[in-house]
Design a protein around this motif. Structure first.
Motif, PDB file in Angstrom:
ATOM      1  N   GLN A   1       0.829  -1.202   0.000  1.00  0.00           N
ATOM      2  CA  GLN A   1       0.000   0.000   0.000  1.00  0.00           C
ATOM      3  C   GLN A   1       0.869   1.260   0.000  1.00  0.00           C
ATOM      4  N   VAL A   2       0.344   2.287  -0.652  1.00  0.00           N
ATOM      5  CA  VAL A   2       0.996   3.605  -0.632  1.00  0.00           C
ATOM      6  C   VAL A   2      -0.080   4.578  -0.193  1.00  0.00           C
ATOM      7  N   ARG A   3       0.192   5.321   0.858  1.00  0.00           N
ATOM      8  CA  ARG A   3      -0.880   6.132   1.433  1.00  0.00           C
ATOM      9  C   ARG A   3      -0.714   7.626   1.158  1.00  0.00           C
ATOM     10  N   ILE A   4      -1.626   8.140   0.349  1.00  0.00           N
ATOM     11  CA  ILE A   4      -1.681   9.596   0.119  1.00  0.00           C
ATOM     12  C   ILE A   4      -2.981  10.129   0.730  1.00  0.00           C
ATOM     13  N   ALA A   5      -4.114   9.649   0.217  1.00  0.00           N
ATOM     14  CA  ALA A   5      -5.402  10.110   0.772  1.00  0.00           C
ATOM     15  C   ALA A   5      -5.563   9.636   2.219  1.00  0.00           C
ATOM     16  N   LEU A   6      -5.037   8.450   2.515  1.00  0.00           N
ATOM     17  CA  LEU A   6      -5.202   7.896   3.876  1.00  0.00           C
ATOM     18  C   LEU A   6      -3.950   8.132   4.723  1.00  0.00           C
ATOM     19  N   ARG A   7      -3.156   9.177   4.354  1.00  0.00           N
ATOM     20  CA  ARG A   7      -1.845   9.323   4.994  1.00  0.00           C
ATOM     21  C   ARG A   7      -1.922   9.471   6.515  1.00  0.00           C
ATOM     22  N   ASN A   8      -2.996  10.038   7.014  1.00  0.00           N
ATOM     23  CA  ASN A   8      -3.105  10.227   8.474  1.00  0.00           C
ATOM     24  C   ASN A   8      -4.069   9.247   9.125  1.00  0.00           C
ATOM     25  N   ASN A   9      -4.852   8.563   8.289  1.00  0.00           N
ATOM     26  CA  ASN A   9      -5.845   7.637   8.856  1.00  0.00           C
ATOM     27  C   ASN A   9      -5.152   6.537   9.648  1.00  0.00           C
ATOM     28  N   GLY A  10      -5.611   6.324  10.839  1.00  0.00           N
ATOM     29  CA  GLY A  10      -5.009   5.277  11.655  1.00  0.00           C
ATOM     30  C   GLY A  10      -3.795   5.781  12.403  1.00  0.00           C
ATOM     31  N   HIS A  11      -3.454   7.054  12.199  1.00  0.00           N
ATOM     32  CA  HIS A  11      -2.261   7.579  12.849  1.00  0.00           C
ATOM     33  C   HIS A  11      -2.585   8.681  13.847  1.00  0.00           C
ATOM     34  N   ILE A  12      -3.552   9.516  13.479  1.00  0.00           N
ATOM     35  CA  ILE A  12      -3.851  10.649  14.367  1.00  0.00           C
ATOM     36  C   ILE A  12      -5.254  10.515  14.964  1.00  0.00           C
ATOM     37  N   ASP A  13      -5.472  11.311  16.024  1.00  0.00           N
ATOM     38  CA  ASP A  13      -6.814  11.401  16.599  1.00  0.00           C
ATOM     39  C   ASP A  13      -7.564  12.467  15.796  1.00  0.00           C
ATOM     40  N   PRO A  14      -8.623  12.064  15.063  1.00  0.00           N
ATOM     41  CA  PRO A  14      -9.299  13.033  14.194  1.00  0.00           C
ATOM     42  C   PRO A  14      -9.997  14.161  14.959  1.00  0.00           C
ATOM     43  N   ARG A  15     -10.171  13.956  16.260  1.00  0.00           N
ATOM     44  CA  ARG A  15     -10.848  14.994  17.061  1.00  0.00           C
ATOM     45  C   ARG A  15      -9.872  16.024  17.628  1.00  0.00           C
ATOM     46  N   ASP A  16      -8.598  15.901  17.271  1.00  0.00           N
ATOM     47  CA  ASP A  16      -7.588  16.794  17.844  1.00  0.00           C
ATOM     48  C   ASP A  16      -6.795  17.442  16.709  1.00  0.00           C
ATOM     49  N   ILE A  17      -7.108  18.692  16.425  1.00  0.00           N
ATOM     50  CA  ILE A  17      -6.474  19.380  15.292  1.00  0.00           C
ATOM     51  C   ILE A  17      -4.962  19.484  15.467  1.00  0.00           C
ATOM     52  N   THR A  18      -4.499  19.501  16.715  1.00  0.00           N
ATOM     53  CA  THR A  18      -3.050  19.675  16.927  1.00  0.00           C
ATOM     54  C   THR A  18      -2.275  18.474  16.362  1.00  0.00           C
ATOM     55  N   GLN A  19      -2.910  17.292  16.382  1.00  0.00           N
ATOM     56  CA  GLN A  19      -2.217  16.114  15.846  1.00  0.00           C
ATOM     57  C   GLN A  19      -2.095  16.208  14.328  1.00  0.00           C
ATOM     58  N   TYR A  20      -3.113  16.787  13.700  1.00  0.00           N
ATOM     59  CA  TYR A  20      -3.049  16.968  12.242  1.00  0.00           C
ATOM     60  C   TYR A  20      -1.972  18.001  11.910  1.00  0.00           C
ATOM     61  N   ILE A  21      -1.952  19.075  12.686  1.00  0.00           N
ATOM     62  CA  ILE A  21      -0.983  20.145  12.395  1.00  0.00           C
ATOM     63  C   ILE A  21       0.446  19.659  12.651  1.00  0.00           C
TER      64      ILE A  21
END
Ligand SMILES: Cc1cc2nc3c(=O)[nH]c(=O)nc-3n(C[C@H](O)[C@H](O)[C@H](O)COP(=O)(O)O)c2cc1C
Ligand code: SF4
Ligand code: SF4
Ligand code: FES
Length: 639
Positions: free
Chosen positions: A133-153
């Motif tokens: 697998q190569v992850r572009i669209a799912l690059r953060n899925n399974g890695h960050i907490d989607p309810r916490d913007i700081t993890q995305y940033i």
């Protein structure tokens, strides 16, 4: 949270977040996506937090979105050890914590195994499901907490927006997306850059940005995973589109059956507004964009662009004739030129802007750059969400990632493109998966459904299944679709019910071609695809149903001759009990089926614990002299 007033302030904020989350600390990234939640992942997470606290272990638990291997959920991966656990049950948590964090050894019971005899695999990257697998669209899925913007940033979140607002013009963003040749991931693969240009060049000051999160295809959950697991990547993609086309307002259209997606999107929008990443004067640059969520009632047709617009406007979700297109005046939402893209399409945009068109084009194929997310389901060992580079072969997806066919049976076909797609036979297993190859093979990419079928699947039944879906979802506005799907479904019901006639096949094809050409919207135009592709590649199965009254997959009721193999019969009597027509007769030492009474309802076939009830092609086959000599099958007249 304090509002960020410049792109530089956002960059500084990201650095401070990265510095605060030091590497090396003990961390569990536990999936709390819809499938894992159904498997009690929240209880697992709570038990883990409690256990760690009790033992004085400093453990950070990140509740992520879907990690892909939903079938084996609840899943989690651990840092820094890299261990991946699957099917974790709350009662296993104390042992799991003891082994993993106190003894420094993996807890074997929860490691991934391809099958019961194979050695367990410890690390996520060594599991065949994830390897290719190569992850572009799912690059953060399974890695960050989607309810916490700081993890995305803290990852590269909003870095593309920061880069665009500080050093790119709207035209520059548009050109980058156009050069990357990002093709829409929601249907026909139309180039996003070209669509954006149409909207930007349309007359009028007010332009709108819309994300299509309707996702009505049966079995599809790619967009749900992104909205639930990484909503900020969608928001950032929409922001970049808005900047490029000069839009101030946007909407995400989501079906209300996706409550977690709606909740996480609303939380994400609220957090982005608080930080000054949405709303007026974003990052102090003068660019403004407001975003809202609109819930649909779950009709498949509302994923069609004009029906979606009608639905947001508060009208019934009826498609409208095109032109005008959405990107043209009058055609869009409330008449304003609007850009509509799929969720996955928007999620691909931030890395394109940040890393450049060349990087994106280096993945995938010349005509279909990048990756595609598929919901891999059906008769395959590992089902779930996979993101693969375009150009990968179907064989690699099904056998290397999916682990092959369940029960090591024989592969028969793979259905792509959802209800508007087609069934691809074995001879195309080595075909590259991209927009154009799938189309040439009589199917389409669609939004990414991939259903694997084996020899126990009846292809006529598959066509009937998809058609009954489109028939019941047809909005009824135009006669070719309303009546055509009804007539085609009736013919398929007749064929699978043992009443088919030879002329039905030509009639089916004739109606299918007419509906394809004359229906108003893509629902009707695509509805005949499953029929036409199965007629092309599996015509022999149709003919067997019609001429021999036989279903080789033994799926269709009312077809074949039912007999009992005496050698395999254990004389349990369940078939006689199950038969509502008294067709199963009992003698002193055997059971047999009286063909005069048998309605072919399959009740005996279904209950038989030893597989002794057989469905054979014809009475002659059951009566084959060799078999009769062996005494394998007994028919009523033999007694
Ligand atoms: C009946 C029907 C249902 C559709 N459902 C969806 C959907 O759920 N999600 C989606 O993105 N596109 C769906 N589409 C395609 C959209 O009309 C549109 O082409 C797409 O959202 C454009 O985005 P893209 O260019 O990024 O793919 C559907 C089309 C039809 C005809
Ligand atoms: S093709 Fe079907 S779904 Fe589309 S407008 Fe006509 S009746 Fe409605
Ligand atoms: S159910 Fe199967 S095993 Fe039992 S009596 Fe009938 S044929 Fe024999
Ligand atoms: S929901 Fe957990 S892996 Fe998909």
């Amino acid at each position: 949270m304090k509002k960020l007033t410049s792109p530089q302030a956002l960059a500084r904020y990201r650095e401070s977040l990265r510095a605060a989350s030091g590497p090396g600390s003990l961390r569990v990234r536990a999936c709390t996506g819809t499938a894992c939640s159904a498997g009690k992942s929240h209880q697992v997470v709570a038990a883990m937090e409690e256990e760690a606290k009790k033992r004085g272990i400093e453990l950070e638990v990140v509740k992520t979105g879907c990690q892909g291997l939903c079938q084996k959920g609840p899943v989690m991966n651990l840092e820094p050890s890299g261990i991946f656990y699957q099917r974790v049950r709350p009662e296993q948590v104390p042992d799991l914590v003891t082994y993993t964090f106190q003894r420094g050894a993996p807890y074997r019971q929860s490691l991934f195994r391809q099958d019961i005899l194979s050695e367990p695999v410890t690390a996520m990257q060594d599991i065949p499901f994830y390897k290719k697998q190569v992850r572009i669209a799912l690059r953060n899925n399974g890695h960050i907490d989607p309810r916490d913007i700081t993890q995305y940033i803290a990852g590269d979140g909003y870095a593309a927006l920061e880069h665009a607002l500080s050093s790119m013009t709207p035209d520059g963003v548009m050109e980058e997306v156009d050069r990357a040749h990002v093709r829409g991931r929601g249907g026909a693969g139309f180039p996003a850059g070209r669509k954006w240009k149409h909207t930007r060049n349309a007359p009028g000051d007010i332009k709108l940005v819309i994300a299509n999160g309707d996702e009505g295809d049966p079995g599809a959950f790619m967009d749900r995973a992104i909205m639930e697991g990484d909503p900020h990547s969608l928001i950032e993609g929409m922001l970049l589109c808005a900047y490029a086309i000069g839009a101030r307002y946007g909407f995400v259209y989501v079906r209300h059956e996706y409550p977690l997606a709606v909740e996480n999107l609303r939380t994400a929008i609220g957090q982005a507004e608080k930080l000054g990443l949405l709303g007026n004067n974003i990052l102090g640059t003068g660019f403004s964009f407001a975003l809202d969520v609109r819930e649909g009632a779950g009709a498949f047709v509302c994923g069609e662009s004009t029906a979606l617009v009608a639905s947001i406007e508060g009208e019934r979700g009826f498609p409208r004739p095109r032109p005008p297109r959405l990107s043209e005046p009058v055609g869009g939402l409330w008449g304003f030129p609007s850009n509509l893209n799929n969720i996955e399409t928007y999620a691909c945009i931030p890395p394109v802007v940040l890393r450049g068109a060349e990087w994106f084009r280096s993945i995938g194929t010349e005509s279909s750059p990048g990756t595609k997310v598929f919901a891999l389901t059906g008769k395959v060992k590992n089902t779930g969400l996979v993101e693969v580079p375009m150009g990968i072969t179907l064989r690699e997806v099904i056998y290397d990632i999916g682990g092959g066919i369940l029960g090591d049976r024989k592969f028969k076909a793979v259905q792509t493109g959802g209800p508007s797609g087609g069934c691809i036979p074995e001879k195309y297993l080595d075909m590259p998966v991209d927009f154009d190859s799938l189309w040439k093979a009589g199917s389409m990419m669609g939004s990414g459904g991939m259903v694997v079928m084996d020899e126990t699947t009846c292809m006529v039944d598959v066509a009937k299944y998809f058609l009954s879906f489109t028939q019941s979802e047809s909005c009824g506005k135009c006669p070719p679709c309303r009546l055509g799907t009804y007539h085609m479904l009736r013919i398929l019901e007749r064929i699978t019910g043992g009443q088919g006639r030879q002329e039905d096949l030509d009639e089916l094809e004739r109606i299918a071609r007419q509906v394809q050409k004359t229906a108003l919207c893509g629902l009707g135009q695509g509805a005949p695809m499953p029929i036409l592709s199965t007629l092309t590649y599996f015509r022999q199965e149709y003919e067997e149903h019609v001429n021999e009254k036989y279903c080789r997959a033994r799926v269709c009721k009312g077809l074949g001759t039912f007999v009992i193999n005496r050698k395999e019969c254990i004389l349990c009597g369940l078939c006689a009990e199950a038969c509502a027509f008294d067709a199963v007769k009992e003698t002193r030492d055997a059971y047999f089926i009286d063909q005069d009474y048998c309605t072919r309802c399959k009740a005996c076939y279904t209950v038989c614990p030893s597989g002794a009830v057989r469905i054979v092609r014809s009475a002659e086959e059951a009566d084959a002299p060799a078999r009769r000599a062996e005494g394998d099958f007994q028919r009523v007249e033999d007694r």
